[in-house]
Design a protein around this motif. Structure first.
Motif, PDB file in Angstrom:
ATOM      1  N   HIS A 178       0.615  -1.571   0.385  1.00 29.55           N
ATOM      2  CA  HIS A 178       0.022   0.015  -0.077  1.00 29.55           C
ATOM      3  C   HIS A 178       0.956   1.340  -0.223  1.00 29.55           C
ATOM      4  N   GLY A 179       1.962   1.100   0.855  1.00 28.64           N
ATOM      5  CA  GLY A 179       3.356   2.282   1.234  1.00 28.64           C
ATOM      6  C   GLY A 179       4.279   2.189  -0.490  1.00 28.64           C
ATOM      7  N   ALA A 180       4.869   1.210  -0.514  1.00 30.56           N
ATOM      8  CA  ALA A 180       5.976   1.385  -1.425  1.00 30.56           C
ATOM      9  C   ALA A 180       5.311   0.195  -3.466  1.00 30.56           C
ATOM     10  N   GLY A 181       4.080   0.278  -3.446  1.00 35.18           N
ATOM     11  CA  GLY A 181       3.497  -0.166  -4.473  1.00 35.18           C
ATOM     12  C   GLY A 181       2.723   1.260  -5.053  1.00 35.18           C
ATOM     13  N   LYS A 182       3.082   0.718  -6.973  1.00 35.47           N
ATOM     14  CA  LYS A 182       1.753   2.127  -7.203  1.00 35.47           C
ATOM     15  C   LYS A 182       0.861   1.613  -8.100  1.00 35.47           C
ATOM     16  N   GLN A 183      -0.012   0.262  -7.046  1.00 40.08           N
ATOM     17  CA  GLN A 183      -1.128  -0.011  -7.173  1.00 40.08           C
ATOM     18  C   GLN A 183      -2.351   0.284  -6.559  1.00 40.08           C
ATOM     19  N   ASN A 184      -1.926   0.635  -5.155  1.00 43.74           N
ATOM     20  CA  ASN A 184      -2.680   1.050  -5.058  1.00 43.74           C
ATOM     21  C   ASN A 184      -3.351   2.114  -4.199  1.00 43.74           C
ATOM     22  N   LEU A 185      -4.873   2.682  -3.945  1.00 40.56           N
ATOM     23  CA  LEU A 185      -5.349   4.067  -3.913  1.00 40.56           C
ATOM     24  C   LEU A 185      -5.228   4.298  -2.248  1.00 40.56           C
ATOM     25  N   SER A 186      -5.533   5.462  -2.075  1.00 33.27           N
ATOM     26  CA  SER A 186      -5.660   5.522  -0.941  1.00 33.27           C
ATOM     27  C   SER A 186      -6.888   6.803  -0.844  1.00 33.27           C
ATOM     28  N   THR A 188      -4.596   4.580 -17.944  1.00 36.66           N
ATOM     29  CA  THR A 188      -3.948   4.084 -17.169  1.00 36.66           C
ATOM     30  C   THR A 188      -4.663   2.757 -15.684  1.00 36.66           C
ATOM     31  N   ASN A 189      -4.512   2.602 -15.271  1.00 36.47           N
ATOM     32  CA  ASN A 189      -4.926   0.999 -14.175  1.00 36.47           C
ATOM     33  C   ASN A 189      -5.851   1.558 -13.406  1.00 36.47           C
ATOM     34  N   ILE A 190      -6.789   2.571 -13.080  1.00 40.43           N
ATOM     35  CA  ILE A 190      -6.615   2.930 -11.862  1.00 40.43           C
ATOM     36  C   ILE A 190      -8.556   2.720 -12.072  1.00 40.43           C
ATOM     37  N   ASN A 191      -9.003   1.431 -11.101  1.00 42.02           N
ATOM     38  CA  ASN A 191     -10.677   0.713 -11.051  1.00 42.02           C
ATOM     39  C   ASN A 191     -10.782   0.875  -9.270  1.00 42.02           C
ATOM     40  N   LEU A 192     -12.263   1.276  -9.395  1.00 42.51           N
ATOM     41  CA  LEU A 192     -13.087   1.833  -8.100  1.00 42.51           C
ATOM     42  C   LEU A 192     -14.885   1.144  -8.473  1.00 42.51           C
ATOM     43  N   GLU A 204      -6.053  12.667 -22.620  1.00 36.92           N
ATOM     44  CA  GLU A 204      -6.963  12.510 -22.645  1.00 36.92           C
ATOM     45  C   GLU A 204      -7.346  11.327 -22.535  1.00 36.92           C
ATOM     46  N   TYR A 205      -8.047  10.804 -20.802  1.00 37.26           N
ATOM     47  CA  TYR A 205      -8.424   9.676 -20.309  1.00 37.26           C
ATOM     48  C   TYR A 205      -9.954   9.124 -20.574  1.00 37.26           C
ATOM     49  N   SER A 206      -9.839   7.870 -20.995  1.00 38.57           N
ATOM     50  CA  SER A 206     -11.720   7.759 -21.067  1.00 38.57           C
ATOM     51  C   SER A 206     -12.284   6.750 -19.536  1.00 38.57           C
ATOM     52  N   VAL A 207     -13.327   7.814 -19.050  1.00 38.69           N
ATOM     53  CA  VAL A 207     -14.113   6.635 -17.967  1.00 38.69           C
ATOM     54  C   VAL A 207     -15.111   5.860 -18.354  1.00 38.69           C
ATOM     55  N   VAL A 208     -14.217   4.298 -17.828  1.00 30.98           N
ATOM     56  CA  VAL A 208     -15.914   3.078 -18.214  1.00 30.98           C
ATOM     57  C   VAL A 208     -15.882   2.681 -17.487  1.00 30.98           C
ATOM     58  N   CYS A 209     -17.316   2.307 -17.262  1.00 28.21           N
ATOM     59  CA  CYS A 209     -17.751   1.332 -16.613  1.00 28.21           C
ATOM     60  C   CYS A 209     -17.364  -0.344 -17.060  1.00 28.21           C
ATOM     61  N   ASN A 210     -17.207  -0.244 -15.316  1.00 30.19           N
ATOM     62  CA  ASN A 210     -16.633  -1.879 -15.653  1.00 30.19           C
ATOM     63  C   ASN A 210     -17.274  -2.547 -14.440  1.00 30.19           C
ATOM     64  N   GLU A 211     -18.653  -2.250 -14.336  1.00 29.94           N
ATOM     65  CA  GLU A 211     -19.503  -3.206 -13.678  1.00 29.94           C
ATOM     66  C   GLU A 211     -21.047  -3.571 -14.276  1.00 29.94           C
TER      67      GLU A 211
END
Ligand code: CUA
Length: 177
Positions: free
Chosen positions: A42-50, A130-134, A153-160
């Protein structure tokens, strides 16, 4: 299927085999290691969002989003307002059947508090490329502090999966210099 009873009536009272004990120990220790790695990553990786989550009402969230849209819309695009909020401010995006509203325009290397909430049911926020998923749940807002580091330009895709229009639920975020 056993048609006859086992030869030993009390068949379960056997000592655990050595290999099995080793396997249980290894799996348990590995589980412990991964548990602490989650905290470390969570602190050292670049994947997890706070990210943070707060209870909201659909009306209250709509009100806050509308206030931002009214104040900071700079143009329109296919019926969607494009909003350029001041750097450092709270920015809002509504998820609903079947749109991400409005379009945001953010400045590169500036920080924003991005609030995401659904007004109906569950949607998935996936920021491409980017690889941001919520997960976006009704009744809650997800708040992410973000600092875009690349213009574009970034796209927001619904992935649910959220119904018949799910595949059309695409939003947009611009990052400008
Ligand atoms: Cu919203 Cu799928």
């Amino acid at each position: 299927m056993a048609l006859t009873p086992p030869s030993q009536r009390i068949w379960w009272r056997e000592p655990v085999a050595r290999v099995e004990l080793i396997w249980i120990t290894v799996a348990f220790l590995w589980g412990l290691v991964m548990f602490f790695m989650m905290i470390y990553w969570h602190g050292a990786g670049k994947q997890n969002l706070s990210n943070e989550a707060y209870r909201i009402t659909a009306e209250g969230f709509t009100e806050r989003t509308n206030a931002m849209v009214e104040q900071h819309t700079v143009r329109e695009e296919a019926g969607y307002p494009v909003v350029h909020p001041p750097p450092g401010s709270d920015v809002y995006m509504i998820a609903r059947l079947w749109q991400w509203w409005p379009i945001l325009e953010l400045e590169k290397d500036q920080s924003y508090r991005l609030h995401l909430a659904s007004l109906d049911w569950q949607h998935g926020f996936s920021l491409q490329p980017t690889n941001i998923n919520l997960q976006i749940q009704p009744g809650y807002e997800m708040v992410v502090t973000l600092t875009p580091d690349k213009a574009g330009e970034y796209s927001v895709v619904c992935n649910e999966f959220c119904g018949i229009g799910h595949h059309t639920m695409i939003g947009k975020i611009y990052v400008v210099e």
